[in-house]
Design a protein around this motif. Structure first.
Motif, PDB file in Angstrom:
ATOM      1  N   ARG A  74     -11.880  -3.176   1.899  1.00 26.91           N
ATOM      2  CA  ARG A  74     -11.754  -1.752   1.613  1.00 26.91           C
ATOM      3  C   ARG A  74     -10.672  -1.491   0.574  1.00 26.91           C
ATOM      4  O   ARG A  74     -10.826  -0.638  -0.297  1.00 26.91           O
ATOM      5  N   CYS A  75      -9.577  -2.232   0.674  1.00 25.84           N
ATOM      6  CA  CYS A  75      -8.507  -2.074  -0.315  1.00 25.84           C
ATOM      7  C   CYS A  75      -8.969  -2.490  -1.704  1.00 25.84           C
ATOM      8  O   CYS A  75      -8.537  -1.917  -2.712  1.00 25.84           O
ATOM      9  N   ARG A  76      -9.846  -3.490  -1.772  1.00 25.09           N
ATOM     10  CA  ARG A  76     -10.303  -3.987  -3.063  1.00 25.09           C
ATOM     11  C   ARG A  76     -11.398  -3.120  -3.670  1.00 25.09           C
ATOM     12  O   ARG A  76     -11.752  -3.324  -4.846  1.00 25.09           O
ATOM     13  N   ALA A  77     -11.921  -2.181  -2.912  1.00 29.61           N
ATOM     14  CA  ALA A  77     -12.979  -1.296  -3.404  1.00 29.61           C
ATOM     15  C   ALA A  77     -12.602   0.150  -3.118  1.00 29.61           C
ATOM     16  O   ALA A  77     -13.250   0.828  -2.324  1.00 29.61           O
ATOM     17  N   PRO A  78     -11.533   0.656  -3.758  1.00 28.41           N
ATOM     18  CA  PRO A  78     -11.098   2.024  -3.453  1.00 28.41           C
ATOM     19  C   PRO A  78     -12.137   3.082  -3.791  1.00 28.41           C
ATOM     20  O   PRO A  78     -12.200   4.120  -3.126  1.00 28.41           O
ATOM     21  N   LEU A  79     -12.960   2.834  -4.798  1.00 25.98           N
ATOM     22  CA  LEU A  79     -14.000   3.810  -5.143  1.00 25.98           C
ATOM     23  C   LEU A  79     -14.952   4.003  -3.968  1.00 25.98           C
ATOM     24  O   LEU A  79     -15.246   5.138  -3.563  1.00 25.98           O
ATOM     25  N   THR A  80     -15.427   2.917  -3.392  1.00 24.38           N
ATOM     26  CA  THR A  80     -16.320   2.994  -2.228  1.00 24.38           C
ATOM     27  C   THR A  80     -15.620   3.649  -1.053  1.00 24.38           C
ATOM     28  O   THR A  80     -16.205   4.474  -0.333  1.00 24.38           O
ATOM     29  N   PHE A  81     -14.358   3.302  -0.844  1.00 25.76           N
ATOM     30  CA  PHE A  81     -13.590   3.874   0.260  1.00 25.76           C
ATOM     31  C   PHE A  81     -13.498   5.391   0.135  1.00 25.76           C
ATOM     32  O   PHE A  81     -13.774   6.129   1.095  1.00 25.76           O
ATOM     33  N   PHE A  82     -13.138   5.878  -1.038  1.00 23.07           N
ATOM     34  CA  PHE A  82     -12.958   7.323  -1.198  1.00 23.07           C
ATOM     35  C   PHE A  82     -14.288   8.067  -1.130  1.00 23.07           C
ATOM     36  O   PHE A  82     -14.356   9.172  -0.573  1.00 23.07           O
ATOM     37  N   MET A  83     -15.325   7.482  -1.658  1.00 22.45           N
ATOM     38  CA  MET A  83     -16.637   8.143  -1.584  1.00 22.45           C
ATOM     39  C   MET A  83     -17.100   8.268  -0.134  1.00 22.45           C
ATOM     40  O   MET A  83     -17.728   9.259   0.245  1.00 22.45           O
ATOM     41  N   VAL A 117      -5.722   1.173   6.688  1.00 21.43           N
ATOM     42  CA  VAL A 117      -6.386  -0.017   6.153  1.00 21.43           C
ATOM     43  C   VAL A 117      -5.354  -0.964   5.542  1.00 21.43           C
ATOM     44  O   VAL A 117      -5.407  -2.188   5.728  1.00 21.43           O
ATOM     45  N   CYS A 118      -4.398  -0.387   4.819  1.00 18.46           N
ATOM     46  CA  CYS A 118      -3.342  -1.191   4.206  1.00 18.46           C
ATOM     47  C   CYS A 118      -2.493  -1.872   5.276  1.00 18.46           C
ATOM     48  O   CYS A 118      -2.136  -3.045   5.141  1.00 18.46           O
ATOM     49  N   LEU A 119      -2.197  -1.145   6.338  1.00 20.26           N
ATOM     50  CA  LEU A 119      -1.445  -1.736   7.442  1.00 20.26           C
ATOM     51  C   LEU A 119      -2.214  -2.903   8.047  1.00 20.26           C
ATOM     52  O   LEU A 119      -1.627  -3.945   8.376  1.00 20.26           O
ATOM     53  N   GLY A 120      -3.534  -2.745   8.190  1.00 24.18           N
ATOM     54  CA  GLY A 120      -4.356  -3.827   8.705  1.00 24.18           C
ATOM     55  C   GLY A 120      -4.324  -5.054   7.819  1.00 24.18           C
ATOM     56  O   GLY A 120      -4.426  -6.185   8.303  1.00 24.18           O
ATOM     57  N   CYS A 121      -4.140  -4.847   6.507  1.00 25.11           N
ATOM     58  CA  CYS A 121      -4.037  -5.983   5.588  1.00 25.11           C
ATOM     59  C   CYS A 121      -2.702  -6.695   5.704  1.00 25.11           C
ATOM     60  O   CYS A 121      -2.639  -7.931   5.635  1.00 25.11           O
ATOM     61  N   MET A 171       4.658  -8.514  -4.394  1.00 23.37           N
ATOM     62  CA  MET A 171       3.757  -9.094  -5.388  1.00 23.37           C
ATOM     63  C   MET A 171       2.545  -9.748  -4.730  1.00 23.37           C
ATOM     64  O   MET A 171       1.404  -9.573  -5.184  1.00 23.37           O
ATOM     65  N   LEU A 172       2.773 -10.494  -3.643  1.00 23.73           N
ATOM     66  CA  LEU A 172       1.658 -11.153  -2.960  1.00 23.73           C
ATOM     67  C   LEU A 172       0.675 -10.140  -2.390  1.00 23.73           C
ATOM     68  O   LEU A 172      -0.545 -10.290  -2.522  1.00 23.73           O
ATOM     69  N   MET A 173       1.203  -9.097  -1.753  1.00 20.01           N
ATOM     70  CA  MET A 173       0.316  -8.101  -1.148  1.00 20.01           C
ATOM     71  C   MET A 173      -0.416  -7.282  -2.202  1.00 20.01           C
ATOM     72  O   MET A 173      -1.577  -6.905  -2.016  1.00 20.01           O
ATOM     73  N   ALA A 174       0.246  -7.022  -3.330  1.00 19.35           N
ATOM     74  CA  ALA A 174      -0.430  -6.315  -4.421  1.00 19.35           C
ATOM     75  C   ALA A 174      -1.565  -7.154  -4.992  1.00 19.35           C
ATOM     76  O   ALA A 174      -2.671  -6.657  -5.249  1.00 19.35           O
ATOM     77  N   LEU A 175      -1.309  -8.451  -5.192  1.00 22.69           N
ATOM     78  CA  LEU A 175      -2.343  -9.329  -5.731  1.00 22.69           C
ATOM     79  C   LEU A 175      -3.514  -9.466  -4.763  1.00 22.69           C
ATOM     80  O   LEU A 175      -4.679  -9.502  -5.186  1.00 22.69           O
ATOM     81  N   GLU A 176      -3.211  -9.559  -3.468  1.00 19.51           N
ATOM     82  CA  GLU A 176      -4.283  -9.698  -2.476  1.00 19.51           C
ATOM     83  C   GLU A 176      -5.244  -8.528  -2.515  1.00 19.51           C
ATOM     84  O   GLU A 176      -6.428  -8.684  -2.218  1.00 19.51           O
TER      85      GLU A 176
END
Length: 251
Positions: free
Chosen positions: A164-173, A190-194, A218-223
Motif C-alpha cells: 500500500r505504501c508503494r502504491a499511494p495512488l491506489t491507496f488514495f483512490m 499502514v506506515c506503522l505496520g511497515c 533512509m532504509l524505511m524511505a527506500l523500502e
C-alpha cells in the motif's frame, strides 16, 4: 511533469512541512548533545539537557519520553511519506488545509505509537535492560529485538502494508471519500505496520543515537519505494544474522 512536481513542492505548505521536519531533527540533536563533551551540556549544564531525555517513573518523565518519541516519528517518518503526500496533492490539487489535515492524521498515528514506546522504554529501563539514553544493556534483549525485526521483514503483514505504501495512488483512490484526516490516519496506520519493528531497534542503537535515526529513515524511505522490493528480505536476513551473532556472543 517532474518539473511541475518539483515546483509544486516549493509551495508554502510544503516549505512549512520541511521546516517542521528540520525543527524535529534540531531538537533531537539538542537532546543528543547532552552527552557530547564540549557540547551543549558544557554550555547549559548536563543536568538541564539530560532531563529532556532521561526516563523517570512519573508522569513528567513519561511526558518527556513521549515528546522525544513523537519528535522521532516526525523526523524519521514524515520524510518517508513525502511521495504519498505529493501523490495526494496531484490527485486533488489539495488546498493547504487539506494537505495539513492529511499530514496531521499521519503524524497523529506516530504520536500514538510514541506513547507505547515511552511506556516500553520506561519499563525496560526500570528493570535494568536499558541505559538512561535508551540503549540496550542486555545481549538477550538486543538479540530478541534484532530477531523480531528480521522475522517481521518476511511477514505477510509487512508485505501487505508495504504494498500500500508503494502504491499511494491506489491507496488514495480506494479511500478518497474518507476525507484527508481519516486518509492520513489510514496512511499512518499502514506506515506503522511497515515500520514499527525497525523503529523498535532504537533500543539497540540508543534512542538518542542520531546516526541510527538517519540510517533508519533512509532504509524505511527506500523500502516504501517500488525499488524497495529488493531491500526488504535481504535486510531481514542481515538482521537475523546479527541476532545470531549477538546471541552467540560474537558481537
Amino acid at each position: 511533469m517532474l518539473a511541475d512536481r518539483i515546483r509544486a513542492m516549493g509551495a508554502p505548505h510544503w516549505i512549512g512541512l520541511y521546516a517542521a521536519i528540520l525543527a524535529a531533527w534540531a531538537v533531537l540533536w539538542a537532546m543528543a548533545a547532552a552527552s557530547a563533551p564540549g557540547g551543549l551540556a558544557d554550555i547549559y549544564g548536563a543536568a538541564f539537557w539530560e532531563a529532556l531525555c532521561a526516563p523517570a517513573a512519573d508522569a513528567a518523565g513519561l511526558g518527556r519520553l513521549w515528546a522525544m518519541w513523537a519528535l522521532m516519528g516526525a523526523a524519521m517518518m514524515a520524510p518517508t511519506a513525502l511521495p504519498a503526500f505529493a501523490t495526494y496533492e496531484d490527485l486533488g490539487h489539495a488546498a493547504p488545509t487539506r494537505f495539513w489535515a492529511l499530514a496531521g492524521g499521519y503524524l497523529a498515528v506516530w504520536a500514538g505509537f510514541a506513547a507505547f514506546a515511552a511506556l516500553a522504554q520506561t519499563g525496560l529501563w526500570q528493570v535494568g535492560l536499558l541505559d538512561p539514553l535508551g540503549a540496550s544493556t542486555s545481549a538477550a534483549l538486543t538479540a530478541v529485538l534484532l530477531a523480531l525485526a528480521g522475522l517481521y521483514q518476511f511477514s505477510p503483514l509487512k508485505e501487505a502494508c508495504l504494498s500500500r505504501c508503494r502504491a499511494p495512488l491506489t491507496f488514495f483512490m480506494a479511500h478518497w471519500n474518507d476525507g484527508p484526516w481519516r486518509m492520513g490516519l489510514r496512511l499512518g496506520a499502514v506506515c506503522l505496520g511497515c515500520c514499527w519493528a525497525l523503529m523498535a531497534l532504537a533500543f539497540v542503537g540508543g534512542t538518542m543515537n542520531l546516526g541510527f535515526m538517519a540510517l533508519g529513515m533512509m532504509l524505511m524511505a527506500l523500502e516504501k519505494l517500488p525499488m524497495g522490493r529488493v531491500l526488504t528480505r535481504p535486510l531481514g536476513a542481515l538482521l537475523l544474522a546479527a541476532a545470531a551473532l549477538v546471541a552467540a556472543g560474537v558481537i
